[in-house]
Design a protein around this motif. Structure first.
Motif, short mmCIF file in Angstrom:
data_model
loop_
_atom_site.label_atom_id
_atom_site.label_comp_id
_atom_site.label_asym_id
_atom_site.label_seq_id
_atom_site.Cartn_x
_atom_site.Cartn_y
_atom_site.Cartn_z
N ALA A 133 86.97 65.75 -12.28
CA ALA A 133 86.80 64.24 -12.54
C ALA A 133 86.46 63.56 -11.32
O ALA A 133 85.57 62.73 -11.27
CB ALA A 133 87.97 63.65 -12.94
N VAL A 134 87.16 63.98 -10.25
CA VAL A 134 86.86 63.23 -9.07
C VAL A 134 85.60 63.65 -8.48
O VAL A 134 84.89 62.74 -7.70
CB VAL A 134 88.16 63.73 -7.84
N ALA A 135 85.02 64.86 -8.75
CA ALA A 135 83.83 65.30 -8.24
C ALA A 135 82.74 64.41 -8.92
O ALA A 135 81.52 64.38 -8.40
CB ALA A 135 83.45 66.65 -8.57
N LYS A 136 82.93 63.77 -9.94
CA LYS A 136 81.74 63.20 -10.69
C LYS A 136 82.05 61.53 -10.34
O LYS A 136 81.19 60.82 -10.84
CB LYS A 136 82.07 63.37 -12.19
N VAL A 137 82.93 61.14 -9.57
CA VAL A 137 83.25 59.89 -9.31
C VAL A 137 82.67 59.59 -8.02
O VAL A 137 83.13 60.34 -6.92
CB VAL A 137 84.75 59.55 -9.52
N GLU A 146 87.81 48.64 -2.98
CA GLU A 146 87.05 49.84 -3.43
C GLU A 146 86.99 51.21 -2.44
O GLU A 146 87.17 50.94 -1.42
CB GLU A 146 85.42 49.43 -3.28
N LEU A 147 87.21 52.19 -2.93
CA LEU A 147 87.67 53.14 -2.35
C LEU A 147 86.26 54.33 -2.53
O LEU A 147 86.25 54.59 -3.74
CB LEU A 147 88.79 53.97 -2.54
N ASN A 148 85.46 54.46 -1.56
CA ASN A 148 84.32 55.32 -1.78
C ASN A 148 84.61 56.66 -1.29
O ASN A 148 85.35 57.16 -0.17
CB ASN A 148 83.16 54.95 -0.55
N ILE A 149 84.63 57.52 -2.31
CA ILE A 149 85.03 58.93 -2.48
C ILE A 149 84.29 59.81 -1.19
O ILE A 149 84.81 60.50 -0.62
CB ILE A 149 85.02 59.76 -3.43
N GLY A 150 82.98 59.63 -1.51
CA GLY A 150 82.06 60.52 -0.71
C GLY A 150 82.28 60.02 0.93
O GLY A 150 82.26 61.10 1.92
N LEU A 172 96.10 58.09 -2.21
CA LEU A 172 95.52 57.04 -2.90
C LEU A 172 94.57 57.40 -3.97
O LEU A 172 94.58 57.04 -5.05
CB LEU A 172 94.70 56.03 -1.82
N THR A 173 93.96 58.57 -3.51
CA THR A 173 92.88 58.89 -4.64
C THR A 173 93.67 59.70 -5.67
O THR A 173 93.17 59.45 -6.85
CB THR A 173 91.87 60.37 -3.97
N GLU A 240 88.72 51.13 -12.15
CA GLU A 240 87.60 51.37 -12.45
C GLU A 240 86.60 52.41 -11.69
O GLU A 240 86.30 52.18 -10.44
CB GLU A 240 86.54 50.15 -12.35
N PRO A 241 86.49 53.58 -12.49
CA PRO A 241 85.67 54.60 -11.89
C PRO A 241 84.03 54.24 -11.45
O PRO A 241 83.64 53.62 -12.75
CB PRO A 241 85.75 55.86 -12.45
N VAL A 242 83.57 54.51 -10.73
CA VAL A 242 81.86 54.34 -10.47
C VAL A 242 81.56 55.61 -10.31
O VAL A 242 81.74 56.42 -9.22
CB VAL A 242 81.89 53.30 -8.97
N ARG A 243 80.64 55.93 -11.23
CA ARG A 243 79.88 57.39 -11.29
C ARG A 243 78.50 57.31 -10.91
O ARG A 243 77.96 56.30 -10.85
CB ARG A 243 80.05 57.70 -12.86
#
Length: 243
Positions: A133-137, A146-150, A172-173, A240-243
């Motif tokens: 799930a995290v890999a797709k967000v 806003e937390l930018n995963i990449g 947090l993630t 809110e996930p941003v994909r």
């Protein structure tokens, strides 16, 4: 159920009686089992087959199970259940420090072995689901933040960057991918390890306190990360996930 659809357990023990006991009992409880006697055979099996969990004896004849565990951890996240001798506390501690997920002391109950294996398989499946799930967000948004995963970057509601340590980012993630759900300390540890963070049980509360100071208006009365006494922590806000 077809055999190859069953979870595959690889058991490594140089005692043929133990191998037979483990293999027969686990096969009778809907698991596929390969039982071998050495690290060399272990490597051969893992090179040609998918293995879901490893049962590894610490004291192999002429080999060191600890070295095998260390070698595996350098390239694999496969769950490892170590078998140790009665009273060998040093082996248990070292095994866990090297990355083993659990241990069982010989002589052991086959029912307890099965219960521990099933628990580790459930945990691994949960981690895989979250990791997917995290890999797709690309990012998570919550309460104007806003937390930018990449980029591993957190921005506050004014658009200002808020620096996070690796541990704070991973915690947090973990919260953001499981909002409105109580997470125990063990679950937070497991989810944090998905991001290779150095988060330990004794530091969870400290890391959460530091994270609260960064994202809460009042860390003493948190809006986002709430303590559930006797249970763990809850991220109590829409995400809110941003994909």
């Amino acid at each position: 159920m077809q055999e190859f659809s069953l979870p595959h357990v690889l058991a490594v023990d140089d005692d043929p009686a133990v191998r037979e006991l483990v293999a027969d009992y686990l096969r009778g409880n809907e698991l596929r089992v390969t039982a071998v006697a050495s690290g060399r055979e272990l490597a051969e099996v893992m090179a040609r087959e998918t293995v879901d969990l490893l049962v590894l004896d610490v004291r192999l004849h002429g080999e060191d199970g600890m070295q095998i565990a260390r070698r595996l951890r350098e390239s694999s996240t496969i769950p490892i259940l170590m078998l140790t001798g009665l009273g060998e506390e040093a082996d248990r501690v070292m095994g866990l420090e090297l990355g083993a997920d659990d241990y069982l002391t010989k002589p052991f109950s086959t029912r307890e072995l099965l219960a521990r294996i099933r628990a580790l398989l459930r945990r691994a499946q949960a981690q895989a689901t979250v990791a997917d799930a995290v890999a797709k967000v690309r990012a998570y948004r919550f309460g104007g933040w806003e937390l930018n995963i990449g980029l591993r970057r957190l921005k506050d509601p004014q658009g200002q960057a808020v620096p996070l340590t690796n541990g704070e980012f991973s915690l947090l993630t973990a919260f953001l991918c499981s909002p409105q759900r109580v997470l125990t300390r063990d679950q937070l540890l497991d989810l944090s390890r998905l991001h290779n963070a150095e988060v330990y049980d004794r530091s969870i509360d400290v890391q959460i306190l530091r994270l609260r100071r960064k994202i809460e208006e009042d860390a003493a009365h948190p809006r986002f990360i709430k303590t559930q006494r006797g249970a763990g922590y809850l991220f109590d806000a829409p995400v809110e996930p941003v994909r």
